[in-house]
Structure formats: structure tokens, C-alpha cells
Design a protein around this motif. Sequence first.
Motif, PDB file in Angstrom:
ATOM      1  N   ARG A 222      42.980 -84.613  15.781  1.00  0.00           N
ATOM      2  CA  ARG A 222      43.080 -83.725  14.625  1.00  0.00           C
ATOM      3  C   ARG A 222      42.952 -84.563  13.356  1.00  0.00           C
ATOM      4  O   ARG A 222      43.421 -85.702  13.311  1.00  0.00           O
ATOM      5  N   ARG A 223      42.330 -83.995  12.328  1.00  0.00           N
ATOM      6  CA  ARG A 223      42.015 -84.788  11.147  1.00  0.00           C
ATOM      7  C   ARG A 223      42.563 -84.163   9.873  1.00  0.00           C
ATOM      8  O   ARG A 223      42.535 -82.953   9.702  1.00  0.00           O
ATOM      9  N   PHE A 236      40.582 -81.187  -0.021  1.00  0.00           N
ATOM     10  CA  PHE A 236      41.511 -81.654   1.009  1.00  0.00           C
ATOM     11  C   PHE A 236      41.333 -80.760   2.239  1.00  0.00           C
ATOM     12  O   PHE A 236      41.349 -79.536   2.127  1.00  0.00           O
ATOM     13  N   VAL A 237      41.186 -81.386   3.397  1.00  0.00           N
ATOM     14  CA  VAL A 237      40.872 -80.643   4.625  1.00  0.00           C
ATOM     15  C   VAL A 237      41.813 -81.066   5.740  1.00  0.00           C
ATOM     16  O   VAL A 237      42.101 -82.260   5.901  1.00  0.00           O
ATOM     17  N   SER A 238      42.288 -80.085   6.503  1.00  0.00           N
ATOM     18  CA  SER A 238      42.997 -80.352   7.752  1.00  0.00           C
ATOM     19  C   SER A 238      42.371 -79.517   8.863  1.00  0.00           C
ATOM     20  O   SER A 238      41.950 -78.385   8.618  1.00  0.00           O
ATOM     21  N   THR A 269      48.864 -84.581  11.091  1.00  0.00           N
ATOM     22  CA  THR A 269      47.983 -83.630  10.418  1.00  0.00           C
ATOM     23  C   THR A 269      48.725 -82.355  10.028  1.00  0.00           C
ATOM     24  O   THR A 269      49.327 -81.694  10.872  1.00  0.00           O
ATOM     25  N   GLY A 270      48.669 -82.006   8.740  1.00  0.00           N
ATOM     26  CA  GLY A 270      49.356 -80.795   8.301  1.00  0.00           C
ATOM     27  C   GLY A 270      48.882 -80.335   6.941  1.00  0.00           C
ATOM     28  O   GLY A 270      48.382 -81.135   6.137  1.00  0.00           O
ATOM     29  N   LEU A 271      49.046 -79.049   6.682  1.00  0.00           N
ATOM     30  CA  LEU A 271      48.668 -78.492   5.391  1.00  0.00           C
ATOM     31  C   LEU A 271      49.550 -77.292   5.065  1.00  0.00           C
ATOM     32  O   LEU A 271      49.797 -76.439   5.924  1.00  0.00           O
ATOM     33  N   VAL A 272      50.035 -77.255   3.841  1.00  0.00           N
ATOM     34  CA  VAL A 272      50.881 -76.171   3.337  1.00  0.00           C
ATOM     35  C   VAL A 272      50.161 -75.474   2.200  1.00  0.00           C
ATOM     36  O   VAL A 272      49.554 -76.131   1.338  1.00  0.00           O
TER      37      VAL A 272
END
Length: 304
Positions: A222-223, A236-238, A269-272
Motif C-alpha cells: 500500500r502506498r 497527496f495520495v493513499s 498508509t493512511g488518509l483522513v
Amino acid sequence: MAQNARGWLWWLVALVVLFGSAQAQTRKIYVVQRGDTLWGIAKRHKIGQVQLKRWNRLKSNVIFKGQKLWVTPPPPSFAVRLINGPVLGVPVTAVQVNLAHPQVRVRALLPQGGLGRSGAPLLALANRPRLVAAINGGYFHPRTFSLAGDLVVGGQQLSRGRIPTALSITADNRARIHNRLEPWRGYETVIASGPYVLRDGRVVVWPRSEGYNDPAIWGRARRSVVGLVNERFLIFVSTRQALTLSETAKVMARLGAKEALLLDGGSSTGLVWQQRLLVSPSRKLAFGIGIFLLPKPQPAVNRS
């Protein structure tokens, strides 16, 4: 704010049109003269007629004397925007950041205990006033939470490391990706990470040449990635899907990035987005990256 497939395709077309050729930072407007044609203006400025019409939202080829036309990509009007959808068949969660917008700021998110003491879940790091989005940061030791690369917060260097690549943002909100260690004077935010996956618009997947020897980096994982379209536009990408470096680079190129660096990936890997965890890390993080929308500047009051 997740968009459907049709909305995603519209955004992707718009991004290519607006930023696909945005190498130069100077934006130019041409004033139509008597005898000008849309085809002639496009040819003179070495752009396509269809592209010229899209930049200026023209429904026909009719133009008039004195009309002002963008002959370079017009500036984006949004501040921060979330995009959900497939890119090259890969489900992607992306946050577009317009650094030219006066309210937008990108800052590192530190745990309450400080660096190198304890980590924190991404959602806890993102619990800040006026934060719009957050993504995990760069590499760290999983037990001590000490950072592997440089970190500058508010103009102050908090960590030094050996990673030779970094995203930096100046005090006047201009972004740059560096490929060497620097003293970082004059930079508001610096986040060292890597390796490159895009450089000058070309796919670059040579992690060993940048000093990365961990096989996990060039394996499938995962990136999280940061991409630079130009000095005023970040992506910004997840991804929830595990990707190779080449696959990651191609996704970022399709999104319009000219430069792109890996952030920490895999279980980090994470995004909020707006306090909602859209991509969930499976471990605590040493730090995160936050995108903030500050209050509008108040006009000066004339008290004379």
C-alpha cells in the motif's frame, strides 16, 4: 465528498487541461487584437485550439477585440479538494492542495508527547482545529518512533537524518522537492521521505541509487505519495491496494504530477478527510502531514 465515476472523469480531464503543461509558473493573458482568430492565437502560443477554448471556457470559435484569453493554464480556484475513484484501474484517494490559495497551509502533525517519545493514531494526529485533511508522514523506527529523515516544523528543524530527498515548503507557500540534504534555512516545512517515483515527469524507480536497501520499499505494498504538479499545486495520495513502484509512478503521472516522492507506506498508509478516516493505518505513527484552511484575512480598518 466522494465523487462518482462520472465526476472523477470530469476532474481528471480538467486536471490534464489545467495543469498538464504547467511547467512554467508565470501565467499569461493575451488581449485579442483586430483580425485575430482563435486558431492563430493558439498557433502563436504553441498550444492546441481545443485546449485554448477549454482554458477560457469558450463554447465557440468566436472572439472579439479586447477579449482577454488565458494562453497558459489559469490558476486553480479551489483551496483543498478530495477525489475518490479509479486511476489506471487502481482505487485512489487523493487530496489536491492549492498552495496559491491564501488560506491553505501544509504542516507536520506531531504527537502530544513530541517526536521520538511515542506514536499516535493518524486520527488523533488529525484532531486539530481547521484541519481539512491529513496523511501519514515519512519513515520512522517502529519501536522508538525516531525519524529516519529531516523534519522542519514552523521553520525549526526538529530531526536530522540521512534521507536525501524531501518535500519543502517556503514561508510564502511554495513547494519544492529536493534531492540533497540542505540546512533548510528559509523553509517553513520540510518532510524528508522517498524515494522518487517521478522526476521531471518521468518514471524513476531506482531506490538503491538513493540509498534505499529495504526490499519492502520496492516490493508490492500500500502506498502513500506526495506529488508536485508545480510549486503551487500538491497532490497527496493513499491507496488501499498494494502497488509496485512503477504502478505508483504511473498513477501519479496520470494525476498530473511532475515530481513524486513516496511517504511511509505499508501498515503506515493512511488518509483522513474532515475527521473521517478514509484509509486506515494499522499502527501508530511518529508524525503526520496536515492540510489546514486558515481563517480569511480580515480587511484593514481605516480608523482615520
